[in-house]
Structures are given as C-alpha cells and as structure tokens.
Design a protein around this motif. Structure first.
Motif, PDB file in Angstrom:
ATOM      1  N   ALA A  59      13.839  21.171  20.256  1.00  0.00           N
ATOM      2  CA  ALA A  59      12.683  20.646  19.528  1.00  0.00           C
ATOM      3  C   ALA A  59      12.737  19.136  19.366  1.00  0.00           C
ATOM      4  CB  ALA A  59      12.584  21.312  18.157  1.00  0.00           C
ATOM      5  N   ARG A  60      13.936  18.569  19.487  1.00  0.00           N
ATOM      6  CA  ARG A  60      14.103  17.124  19.330  1.00  0.00           C
ATOM      7  C   ARG A  60      14.348  16.412  20.660  1.00  0.00           C
ATOM      8  NH1 ARG A  60      14.534  20.053  15.519  1.00  0.00           N
ATOM      9  NH2 ARG A  60      13.729  19.400  13.497  1.00  0.00           N
ATOM     10  N   GLY A  61      14.196  17.157  21.752  1.00  0.00           N
ATOM     11  CA  GLY A  61      14.333  16.537  23.058  1.00  0.00           C
ATOM     12  C   GLY A  61      15.736  16.540  23.612  1.00  0.00           C
ATOM     13  N   GLY A  62      16.687  17.132  22.869  1.00  0.00           N
ATOM     14  CA  GLY A  62      18.045  17.259  23.360  1.00  0.00           C
ATOM     15  C   GLY A  62      18.215  18.561  24.124  1.00  0.00           C
ATOM     16  N   GLU A  63      19.474  18.929  24.383  1.00  0.00           N
ATOM     17  CA  GLU A  63      19.748  20.161  25.104  1.00  0.00           C
ATOM     18  C   GLU A  63      20.991  20.821  24.531  1.00  0.00           C
ATOM     19  OE1 GLU A  63      19.053  22.959  26.488  1.00  0.00           O
ATOM     20  OE2 GLU A  63      18.008  21.981  28.167  1.00  0.00           O
ATOM     21  N   GLN A  88      18.428  11.742  18.398  1.00  0.00           N
ATOM     22  CA  GLN A  88      18.129  13.176  18.448  1.00  0.00           C
ATOM     23  C   GLN A  88      19.096  13.963  17.571  1.00  0.00           C
ATOM     24  OE1 GLN A  88      18.426  13.426  22.685  1.00  0.00           O
ATOM     25  NE2 GLN A  88      16.226  13.188  23.029  1.00  0.00           N
ATOM     26  N   TYR A  89      20.372  13.566  17.584  1.00  0.00           N
ATOM     27  CA  TYR A  89      21.355  14.245  16.734  1.00  0.00           C
ATOM     28  C   TYR A  89      20.999  14.093  15.256  1.00  0.00           C
ATOM     29  CZ  TYR A  89      24.960  15.540  20.159  1.00  0.00           C
ATOM     30  OH  TYR A  89      25.667  16.134  21.178  1.00  0.00           O
ATOM     31  N   LYS A  90      20.513  12.924  14.873  1.00  0.00           N
ATOM     32  CA  LYS A  90      20.196  12.702  13.459  1.00  0.00           C
ATOM     33  C   LYS A  90      19.146  13.701  12.973  1.00  0.00           C
ATOM     34  CE  LYS A  90      18.777   9.176  10.137  1.00  0.00           C
ATOM     35  NZ  LYS A  90      18.368   7.761   9.926  1.00  0.00           N
ATOM     36  N   GLY A  91      18.056  13.842  13.737  1.00  0.00           N
ATOM     37  CA  GLY A  91      17.019  14.793  13.345  1.00  0.00           C
ATOM     38  C   GLY A  91      17.526  16.227  13.393  1.00  0.00           C
TER      39      GLY A  91
END
Length: 397
Positions: A59-63, A88-91
C-alpha cells in the motif's frame, strides 16, 4: 550530458548528495528519506502476520516477499524480505503500530533496526575513567597474550617485564586498547583452572596499569577472574561466549560499571541462516547484559571470526559484516593471523600480515569500529588509510 551512479547508505549521505545538486533546504529534507533503500529480513512470521505485512507494505509502494503458502495458510511460518525506502518504511511502521497479532511490537523492532542502520554517530564510551571514542576513526586493539600456547605468540610474554615492554611498544605503535589474555583459544587448546588464569594475568595487569595510558581489556569468560581484574583496575571485559560461559559474569561487569565485548561462539558449524543466527546469539547476549544492569552504551559486539565457523563461513561473515550494524553497537573484528588467512593464502603464522591487512581494510569498509591485531604498527597505518577513505578522517579529523 553524462550519467553517473550514487550509492546511498544513509540519510546523512542522501542529504549531502541532494544538496550538492543545488536543491533548496526544504527539498533535500523532503527527498532524503526517498533516496535510502533498505532490505530487512523478518523470520518466523505467521501467515496472518505475513499477509498484513505484505498488504501494508504494498500500500505504500514497497514490497514484501513471503513464502508461497502464506495466502492459503498452508505453511506454519514464513520469513519475510522487506524492500522499501525509508519514507515507505515510516508510513508502514506507523500503520503496523496500530495492528494486532504482535505487529505493534514488531514495528518497534523495525524502527530500532532502521535507526541503527544509520550508523554510529560519534560517541564516547566511559571505560571506568578511560574514554574510547567511536564513529570518527577505527580503534586498534593490541593483543598481549600471557600464555604459553597461543597460536601466534605463545610463551613470548609470560615474563612480566617482557609483557610490560611489549605493552609499551604496541601503545607507541598506535594501540588504542590493550587486550590481555591468559587462556589460549586456538583450536585444540588446553583449558586451565581459574587460579592458573589469575596467576598468569594479575601480575602483568598490575604492572601495566601503573604505566600504560590506554584502556586495558581482559579476555576472560569467568566471573571470578573478571571480579579480580576489575578490582585490580582493568577497564573492559572481553567475553568470547557473550555471557553464556559463566552466568555470574554479567552481574560482575554491571557491578563494576565496565564495558563488555560480546563475541559469537558455539560448538557447531551447522547453521540454517548463519548471519541471522549470529545476530540472534549476540542480541540475546545484549539482552542478558541489559537485564543485569549493563547499559547498551557499554556493549561492543564481535562476530567471532575463527570460532564455530568453517573457512568458507568465516569468509561469508567478513563479506556480510555490515549486517551486524543492525544491533546498534560498536563492532569489534578479530582476524589477526587467523586460520581463515592461512587457508586462503596457504601461509604459516608468521607470514599473514598482508592477509590480515586485507581483512582489516575491508572490515572497516563494512563497519568495523575496533580491530584486534598482533601487528599494531602496520595495521594502525592500514586503519588510518582506510579511515581516510571510508570515514573521511585524516590526521586528526
């Protein structure tokens, strides 16, 4: 126009590179966390946990890579490989803190790991009145073995005066710490009694404490030995069993407010995931230390090159040394003249200086904060050159 590549390891470097292209302060503050990409591994997650983690990361663009059976719960547990930028990790972490199934606790661990991976800022460690500074340059620990059977220098410094002379010599050559040991740890070593260990160490320790200015570390896993050397005035304890050898050691070190070095060790070279298991072993040692009252700021970790590892495993640890930075403690690397060099270069113990130098230089590039060595003069020069490249440290700063 030309195209170059930038390898960004941390936020500080990201900010530097973004500022260098002329971005305004608001821009580099906003963009820096997008320039740092981290890959983290979680082990032993349930399918329920893994599904939530994957959904929130996507959902945050990571994987998040998980085992194939996670979707239909056909596996009991799975490892997870997280791939994302710091932004992305923060969110992701903020959302994970609101989740059930133990994920809030996992979020706190992920947050700590990411903070640790930013590297050790310049910090000072109080070694019972002596101070060590980490983060600016690599410290050199000179080896002083008061043993008859150490693999490299056994028998040379059993005499107190010879040991004192050598201590002064290695300090002049650049040693920031002296590591005094009374028990050989070479393969096939003969164990000795606690009284014999004290008999070897204490006269040497008493003598060098009177005239040597650098902190003295004592290499022992025994609480009784640690108690006497700390009472005598030693500054640090170097424990090759990470508080597993003697249950009373942690309490002794805490009582004397001394720093401790925790080394990975074991009785087998069989691993499922060696680096994860080394991290788990050291993290448990850190927990034992903190539970006894030793503050995290007084803990140094050592991957244990040459201990419970094959030749190939030692090389793998050296290749992956940077992974230990996730613990947030200074890293001690001890490769001097060891069998990993002998087996790689097919050289006797008195011809391993160049091999040691290579491991030290690459170890510093991978995050080593202290190097434990026999050949202090030569290795101190290698460390200074490596620091000039890696830490931008030259001639005092």
């Amino acid at each position: 126009m030309e195209i170059g590549v930038k390898y960004i390891d941390n936020l500080e470097q990201a900010k530097y590179e973004i500022k260098a292209v002329g971005s305004d302060p608001g821009g580099w503050q906003q963009m820096a966390s997008k320039a740092v990409h981290r890959v983290l591994k979680i082990t032993g997650a349930s399918p329920t946990q893994a599904n939530i983690i994957k959904q929130e990361m996507l959902a945050r663009g990571g994987e998040a890579a998980v085992a194939r059976g996670v979707v239909n719960h056909s596996v009991k547990t799975t490892d997870i490989l997280l791939m994302a930028t710091l932004k992305q990790y923060k969110g992701f972490i903020n959302k994970l803190k609101l989740q059930p199934f133990g994920l809030a606790a996992l979020a706190a661990k992920l947050e700590e790991a990411l903070n640790n991976l930013e590297g050790i800022k310049v910090k000072r460690m109080n070694c019972r009145g002596k101070v060590l500074e980490f983060g600016q340059r690599t410290l050199v620990m000179g080896i002083l073995n008061s043993t008859p059977d150490s693999f490299s220098d056994g028998g040379r410094y059993m005499d107190v005066e010879a040991a004192l002379e050598h201590a002064h010599k290695i300090v002049e050559e650049g040693a920031d710490i002296i590591d005094l040991g009374g028990v050989s740890t070479r393969p096939g070593f003969q164990d000795i009694t606690e009284d014999e260990e004290k008999r070897r160490i204490l006269p040497v320790l008493e003598k060098i404490l009177r005239s040597v200015t650098v902190p003295i570390s004592v290499d022992t896993w025994r609480a009784g030995v640690a108690r006497e050397v700390l009472e005598t005035g030693a500054h640090i304890i170097n424990d090759q069993w990470a508080l597993r050898g003697d249950p009373a050691l942690a309490e002794v070190v805490a009582r004397y407010q001394a720093p401790i070095m925790l080394m990975h060790n074991g009785t087998s070279t069989s691993y499922q995931d060696m680096m994860i298991e080394i991290l788990t072993f050291l993290r448990r040692g850190i927990d034992i230390a903190e539970e006894a009252g030793i503050p995290r700021a007084n803990i140094i970790v050592d991957p244990g090159i040459g201990f419970a590892k094959t030749h190939e495993q030692n090389l793998e640890v050296l290749r992956r040394l940077k992974e230990l930075t996730v613990l947030g403690c200074p890293i001690l690397l001890g490769t001097s003249r060891k069998s990993v060099i002998a087996k790689t270069l097919n050289l006797p113990v008195d011809q391993r200086l160049e091999g040691t130098g290579a491991t030290v230089a690459l170890g510093i590039a991978c995050g080593a904060d202290i190097v434990r060595v026999h050949d202090v003069k030569e290795i101190a020069r290698i460390a200074r050159m490596s620091d000039a490249i890696v830490r931008r440290y030259t001639n005092g700063g």
